[in-house]
Design a protein around this motif. Structure first.
Motif, mmCIF file in Angstrom:
data_model
loop_
_atom_site.group_PDB
_atom_site.id
_atom_site.type_symbol
_atom_site.label_atom_id
_atom_site.label_comp_id
_atom_site.label_asym_id
_atom_site.label_seq_id
_atom_site.Cartn_x
_atom_site.Cartn_y
_atom_site.Cartn_z
ATOM 1 N N THR A 73 -43.567 3.233 -20.068
ATOM 2 C CA THR A 73 -43.385 3.586 -18.660
ATOM 3 C C THR A 73 -42.091 4.352 -18.447
ATOM 4 O OG1 THR A 73 -44.576 1.581 -18.028
ATOM 5 C CG2 THR A 73 -43.294 2.666 -16.319
ATOM 6 N N ASN A 74 -41.027 3.929 -19.134
ATOM 7 C CA ASN A 74 -39.727 4.591 -18.965
ATOM 8 C C ASN A 74 -39.756 6.024 -19.487
ATOM 9 O OD1 ASN A 74 -38.450 2.326 -17.809
ATOM 10 N ND2 ASN A 74 -38.088 1.438 -19.832
ATOM 11 N N GLY A 75 -40.447 6.227 -20.612
ATOM 12 C CA GLY A 75 -40.575 7.594 -21.134
ATOM 13 C C GLY A 75 -41.345 8.480 -20.180
ATOM 14 N N PHE A 76 -42.379 7.910 -19.562
ATOM 15 C CA PHE A 76 -43.162 8.673 -18.592
ATOM 16 C C PHE A 76 -42.327 9.022 -17.367
ATOM 17 C CE2 PHE A 76 -46.110 9.134 -15.043
ATOM 18 C CZ PHE A 76 -47.027 10.020 -15.570
ATOM 19 N N ARG A 77 -41.465 8.073 -16.926
ATOM 20 C CA ARG A 77 -40.606 8.343 -15.774
ATOM 21 C C ARG A 77 -39.667 9.522 -16.052
ATOM 22 N NH1 ARG A 77 -40.085 2.423 -14.876
ATOM 23 N NH2 ARG A 77 -41.172 1.950 -12.931
ATOM 24 N N ILE A 78 -39.137 9.581 -17.258
ATOM 25 C CA ILE A 78 -38.233 10.684 -17.614
ATOM 26 C C ILE A 78 -38.987 12.013 -17.600
ATOM 27 C CG2 ILE A 78 -36.826 11.665 -19.474
ATOM 28 C CD1 ILE A 78 -36.152 8.789 -20.305
ATOM 29 N N ALA A 79 -40.177 12.034 -18.217
ATOM 30 C CA ALA A 79 -40.981 13.261 -18.238
ATOM 31 C C ALA A 79 -41.389 13.669 -16.825
ATOM 32 C CB ALA A 79 -42.220 13.055 -19.107
#
Length: 223
Positions: A73-79
């Motif tokens: 989820t955190n990686g998706f938030r950054i992208a």
């Protein structure tokens, strides 16, 4: 109740700016030039319904896709933060849409512009989809889920009326007024994108720091 109002405001401002019906108006009028009022109304109605359904599907299936592809989820938030900040920057420069349409493309899509490019990617682009998935992840109660779905429906209802009356609105607010509103919404969207990026990067950085601390401690310091 105190936490629901800020969440509802966040949902509305982010979805309305990402959907950007005001910025879509000039492109919509160009694509439907020569069509009757009834034909334009049918196109707008179909486009908003399709956009709503697509966004709802991605909003509810986002977590399944994360697990299926092994995405955090955190990686998706950054992208998503990068995607949204790019859209916000374009709006801050008063660019009507991030979709560049040539005359040949307009003619090609003339028979079914309600799906492409009006619905996808103009009214329901990657920014709106990413925003829906993130907000669903942050919805910790059924009340927040209901607010999220209700706000999405409200935004597309407003989009329907704005595009339906696009000819009058363009004459009413003028090009200058449209550009001013576009820049203000772009600024709001960039702030939301920064918050999104930070909320995704913070947990990752904390994990990196915590995992590296034992290696940085002198031998025996842990005891």
């Amino acid at each position: 109740m105190d936490s629901l109002l800020p969440f509802a405001l966040l949902c509305f401002t982010s979805f309305f700016t990402l959907t950007n019906p005001l910025g879509t108006m000039p492109v919509f009028l160009t694509m439907t030039q020569g069509m009757s009022k009834d034909e334009r109304q049918r196109i707008v109605k179909r486009a908003t319904i399709i956009s709503f359904l697509i966004l709802i599907v991605f909003t509810f299936s986002g977590q399944f896709l994360f697990k299926f592809f092994g995405i955090s989820t955190n990686g998706f938030r950054i992208a998503a933060g990068f995607i949204i900040i790019k859209i916000g920057y374009d709006m801050l420069q008063a660019r009507y849409t991030n979709v560049k349409l040539k005359n040949e493309e307009i003619r090609t899509y003339a028979n079914d512009i309600s799906i492409t490019p009006l619905s996808i990617p103009m009214l329901c682009g990657p920014g709106a989809i990413a925003n829906g998935i993130m907000l669903m992840d942050e919805s910790t109660s059924w009340s927040m889920v209901a607010i999220l779905v209700g706000i999405i429906a409200l935004v597309y209802l407003l989009t329907y009326f704005i595009l339906k009356e696009s000819t009058r609105l363009v004459d009413l607010i003028g090009e200058t007024g449209n550009n001013v509103m576009m820049r203000l919404m772009g600024l709001i969207l960039m702030v939301i994108a920064v918050e999104c990026f930070v909320s995704g990067a913070r947990p990752i950085l904390i994990d990196i720091i915590q995992s590296s601390l034992p290696d940085m401690l002198p031998a025996g310091a842990a005891h």
